[in-house]
Design a protein around this motif. Sequence first.
Motif, PDB file in Angstrom:
ATOM      1  N   GLN A 190     -40.539 -29.207  18.724  1.00  8.14           N
ATOM      2  CA  GLN A 190     -39.568 -29.684  19.715  1.00  8.14           C
ATOM      3  C   GLN A 190     -39.271 -28.615  20.758  1.00  8.14           C
ATOM      4  OE1 GLN A 190     -36.128 -30.933  17.546  1.00  8.14           O
ATOM      5  NE2 GLN A 190     -37.118 -32.795  16.734  1.00  8.14           N
ATOM      6  N   ARG A 191     -39.148 -27.349  20.319  1.00  7.35           N
ATOM      7  CA  ARG A 191     -38.872 -26.273  21.255  1.00  7.35           C
ATOM      8  C   ARG A 191     -40.032 -26.064  22.231  1.00  7.35           C
ATOM      9  NH1 ARG A 191     -38.417 -22.474  17.738  1.00  7.35           N
ATOM     10  NH2 ARG A 191     -36.415 -23.138  16.975  1.00  7.35           N
ATOM     11  N   CYS A 192     -41.261 -26.154  21.698  1.00  2.00           N
ATOM     12  CA  CYS A 192     -42.437 -25.989  22.573  1.00  2.00           C
ATOM     13  C   CYS A 192     -42.531 -27.104  23.606  1.00  2.00           C
ATOM     14  CB  CYS A 192     -43.702 -25.941  21.721  1.00  2.00           C
ATOM     15  SG  CYS A 192     -43.844 -24.488  20.673  1.00  2.00           S
ATOM     16  N   THR A 193     -42.311 -28.362  23.157  1.00  2.00           N
ATOM     17  CA  THR A 193     -42.347 -29.485  24.096  1.00  2.00           C
ATOM     18  C   THR A 193     -41.235 -29.379  25.138  1.00  2.00           C
ATOM     19  OG1 THR A 193     -41.065 -30.746  22.477  1.00  2.00           O
ATOM     20  CG2 THR A 193     -43.450 -31.059  22.487  1.00  2.00           C
ATOM     21  N   ARG A 194     -40.062 -28.941  24.701  1.00  2.00           N
ATOM     22  CA  ARG A 194     -38.954 -28.782  25.640  1.00  2.00           C
ATOM     23  C   ARG A 194     -39.243 -27.701  26.664  1.00  2.00           C
ATOM     24  NH1 ARG A 194     -33.955 -26.811  22.625  1.00  2.00           N
ATOM     25  NH2 ARG A 194     -35.005 -24.834  22.949  1.00  2.00           N
ATOM     26  N   ASN A 195     -39.838 -26.580  26.237  1.00  2.00           N
ATOM     27  CA  ASN A 195     -40.177 -25.516  27.173  1.00  2.00           C
ATOM     28  C   ASN A 195     -41.256 -25.933  28.163  1.00  2.00           C
ATOM     29  OD1 ASN A 195     -38.373 -23.656  26.032  1.00  2.00           O
ATOM     30  ND2 ASN A 195     -39.846 -23.068  24.470  1.00  2.00           N
ATOM     31  N   LEU A 196     -42.132 -26.846  27.735  1.00  2.00           N
ATOM     32  CA  LEU A 196     -43.166 -27.337  28.649  1.00  2.00           C
ATOM     33  C   LEU A 196     -42.596 -28.294  29.693  1.00  2.00           C
ATOM     34  CD1 LEU A 196     -46.049 -27.986  26.092  1.00  2.00           C
ATOM     35  CD2 LEU A 196     -46.078 -26.283  27.918  1.00  2.00           C
ATOM     36  N   LEU A 197     -41.615 -29.116  29.298  1.00  2.00           N
ATOM     37  CA  LEU A 197     -41.117 -30.161  30.186  1.00  2.00           C
ATOM     38  C   LEU A 197     -40.032 -29.685  31.146  1.00  2.00           C
ATOM     39  CD1 LEU A 197     -40.948 -33.081  27.593  1.00  2.00           C
ATOM     40  CD2 LEU A 197     -42.593 -32.844  29.453  1.00  2.00           C
ATOM     41  N   GLU A 198     -39.071 -28.878  30.651  1.00  2.00           N
ATOM     42  CA  GLU A 198     -37.906 -28.578  31.475  1.00  2.00           C
ATOM     43  C   GLU A 198     -38.170 -27.445  32.464  1.00  2.00           C
ATOM     44  OE1 GLU A 198     -34.702 -27.483  28.988  1.00  2.00           O
ATOM     45  OE2 GLU A 198     -35.597 -25.606  28.298  1.00  2.00           O
ATOM     46  N   ASN A 199     -37.409 -27.493  33.589  1.00  2.00           N
ATOM     47  CA  ASN A 199     -37.479 -26.455  34.621  1.00  2.00           C
ATOM     48  C   ASN A 199     -36.487 -25.348  34.305  1.00  2.00           C
ATOM     49  OD1 ASN A 199     -39.338 -28.060  36.044  1.00  2.00           O
ATOM     50  ND2 ASN A 199     -37.653 -29.225  36.972  1.00  2.00           N
ATOM     51  N   GLU A 200     -36.451 -24.334  35.195  1.00  2.00           N
ATOM     52  CA  GLU A 200     -35.513 -23.217  35.002  1.00  2.00           C
ATOM     53  C   GLU A 200     -34.071 -23.686  35.196  1.00  2.00           C
ATOM     54  OE1 GLU A 200     -36.560 -20.005  37.498  1.00  2.00           O
ATOM     55  OE2 GLU A 200     -38.414 -19.520  36.425  1.00  2.00           O
TER      56      GLU A 200
END
Length: 464
Positions: free
Chosen positions: A94-104
């Motif tokens: 979940q953390r990896c997918t979230r880091n891929l999708l969200e912006n700064e």
Amino acid sequence: MRLDEERWIRSNQRKNRQMNETEEEHDSRLIKEAISKRNRRCTRNLLETEECRKKRLDHEVEIKASERNIRNLEETEEEHELRLIKGAISKKIQRCTRNLLENEEDRKTRLDHEAQIKATERNIRNIEEREEEHELRLIEESISKRTRRCVRNLLESEEMRESRLLNEAEIRTTNRHVQNLKESEEERKIRLSGEARIAANRRRNRDLEEDEEKRSIRLKREEAHKTNQRLIRDELETPEEREQRLKLNNEFESIRRRKRCQNETNEERKRRKQQKRNADKMRRRKVTESSSEVWPKIATTEIKHRCLNAFKDESVEMNIAEIPNQHLLYPIDEMPSCVSRINIEIDSISGNVQMSEEIQERLMNTKDNSVIINKMLLCLKAIDLTTGFAYLCNKCHKYLLMNKLPSLSLNNLMWIGDVPEELQGLTLPEEKLIALYRHSSCVIKLFSITGDPSLAQTALKGNV
């Protein structure tokens, strides 16, 4: 009954789906589910009011607590450990997918929102809970942290651990800088007083619990850890990084000194100066006591055996064939003929080196203390001739595991060879006559005529 049937149907569907789908389909499905959950969450936050939100959160907390209690009663220890491992893996995905999708910007807003929620929960909890509940909560948090740490140490490799530690250090430094920029002097004083109170309570509890033996073991472990960190830092950091670190330390010390001078009273200043004077006196007294003793002090056999046993306990014993990154120990320059070269066969089944009688006799008859075994320049005294095992210190073993040349290895320009029998036992003038280079000064050990060490000279003064 209906809910149990629905859960059973969903679990069967999930199992069939995991059996049939590939890794690409699994990743795409997880990304789609994350996007749909995010959209649902955004629409829910836009539509619902604060009262509905509070009711929903309370209802979710009650459901989670009831599920947790039922689960803790029913599951065994093995199921508990498997569940924790699966939860850690799912959180990581979940953390990896979230880091891929969200912006700064989304990440900053999310972190600010989470920090606000945690702060409000902490304040409410501190107001409502009692002392007994507070102690129980702290015990549960420490147990959960310990289990998380154990699971993490089992799953992650050395490279992942190093990268995690570097990321945590960077996050701490950035958080510290941001905190120093945002907070005012009053908030900083309150935070420092709170941290000092927490540290004092921890120290007090530790002093009450531990005995003298535990305290001595803890102090020795802390000293060894600090010395290891200092040695590793001095060896790895460049001179530019060292200068920057020293500059930052000097700046922080100057800021602390300035703030201390502004805030402290006359009584605190007098007390601090008196403590400094007492410490200087104790240091001078130790220096005078050590200088009044007989020098040089001859080491006893007990001290020598203790040092050798400590080195042997801290060293690593392994087969010569299992030494990691053996190419680092290959000599770059050509070695003289006095150093014997031996190629030992490796057993195909066990993968270890077997020392035959011929090789043992050849190694016993070598004149030089160093030997080249399977292209590696090694010290003969650190090799067991019967088993074919070599003794490596922890420092050299760590460097070889990190694919770095050990600083104390013979291949690092440390090989000088043994002194020939014809040149052993020369006097100082004879050594100076045959020396290739002339040294400007030398240190000589002085003894008295009678042989009594108390009558010998204890210091040198003047030009050498």
